[in-house]
Design a protein around this motif. Structure first.
Motif, PDB file in Angstrom:
ATOM      1  N   SER A 164      -3.784   0.648  -4.173  1.00 34.93           N
ATOM      2  CA  SER A 164      -4.994   0.954  -3.419  1.00 34.93           C
ATOM      3  C   SER A 164      -5.349  -0.239  -2.526  1.00 34.93           C
ATOM      4  O   SER A 164      -4.694  -1.292  -2.564  1.00 34.93           O
ATOM      5  N   LEU A 165      -6.410  -0.096  -1.741  1.00 33.71           N
ATOM      6  CA  LEU A 165      -6.744  -1.062  -0.696  1.00 33.71           C
ATOM      7  C   LEU A 165      -6.832  -2.494  -1.199  1.00 33.71           C
ATOM      8  O   LEU A 165      -6.110  -3.377  -0.721  1.00 33.71           O
TER       9      LEU A 165
ATOM     10  N   ALA B 100      -3.696  -4.060  -2.763  1.00 35.52           N
ATOM     11  CA  ALA B 100      -2.708  -4.281  -1.706  1.00 35.52           C
ATOM     12  C   ALA B 100      -3.064  -5.502  -0.876  1.00 35.52           C
ATOM     13  O   ALA B 100      -2.193  -6.322  -0.543  1.00 35.52           O
TER      14      ALA B 100
ATOM     15  N   ARG C 144       0.816  -1.218   0.000  1.00 37.04           N
ATOM     16  CA  ARG C 144       0.000   0.000   0.000  1.00 37.04           C
ATOM     17  C   ARG C 144       0.849   1.267   0.000  1.00 37.04           C
ATOM     18  O   ARG C 144       0.609   2.188  -0.798  1.00 37.04           O
TER      19      ARG C 144
END
Length: 222
Positions: free
Chosen positions: A102-103, A106, A96
């Motif tokens: 991004s979330l 990651a 990340r």
């Protein structure tokens, strides 16, 4: 599962007593010391993931202490779970915050660590003398892979991760030598695994802290 089954896996342990591994038990204080030092360094800097890593580092010390005093199946689980959690949380932070994912990407890449470890650990078991320590060997390899990818964009961070991987390789080597060194020293070498691991894990949190601080990113300039 035989939760109360006794485990005798280290040179220092000669009987099932609580203090049968005094050096292995006491050296777990290194994890608590490293956690305290890093807590002082990351507090107030707006780095919740780093604070989570500090807390997990402390749990590693507690879990390992319980294992080297009780030496039973339940204690072994308490020992390895925080280690696995630290690895996953740290690699999520790398994905990340170092790679800028991004979330969900990651998280997805972090979850892939599990099949990666399952595939590569048996290959490391082919290395003579590595034995059960082969389960940890995929970690420094992956750290080095990340360091290679990060070198163009964050050379200081890449160097920090490389140093961490080198320390961990030395630590794993000392863990593997515990049995063979029984004839040389009744203490074995497992306690050195604790000491080097405490240094390495604390250092890896410091690498994360420096990367997240504007003056410590080590971003290459043109």
């Amino acid at each position: 599962m035989e939760w109360m089954r006794e485990i005798d896996g280290y040179c220092e342990r000669l009987d099932p007593g609580y203090w049968a591994e005094p050096i292995n038990a006491v050296t777990n204080a290194g994890f608590l010391i490293a956690a305290f030092i890093m807590w002082r360094r990351v507090r107030g800097q707006g780095l919740p993931l780093a604070m989570a890593l500090v807390a997990i580092l402390a749990l590693i010390g507690v879990g390992s202490y319980l294992f080297h005093t009780h030496a039973r199946v339940w204690a072994a689980i308490v020992d390895v779970v925080p280690i696995g959690l630290f690895i996953l949380v740290y690699f999520y932070g790398v994905n990340r915050d170092f790679l800028g994912l991004s979330l969900w990407p990651a998280l997805g890449l972090t979850v892939l660590f599990l099949p990666y470890a399952v595939i590569t650990a048996p290959l490391f078991q082919l290395v003579p003398g590595l034995g059960g320590s082969a389960a940890y060997a995929p970690v420094p390899l992956l750290i080095l892979i990340f360091a290679v990818f990060l070198r163009p964009r964050a050379p200081d961070t890449a160097r920090g991760m490389t140093l961490g991987a080198v320390i961990l390789i030395g630590s794993i080597t000392l863990r593997a030598l515990d049995g063979p060194f029984c004839e040389v020293s009744p203490m074995g070498t497992h306690f050195l695994w604790h000491i080097l691991n405490a240094i390495m894990l604390g250092w890896m949190i410091e690498v994360y802290r420096r990367h997240m601080r504007p003056e410590g990113r080590g971003v290459a300039t043109t």
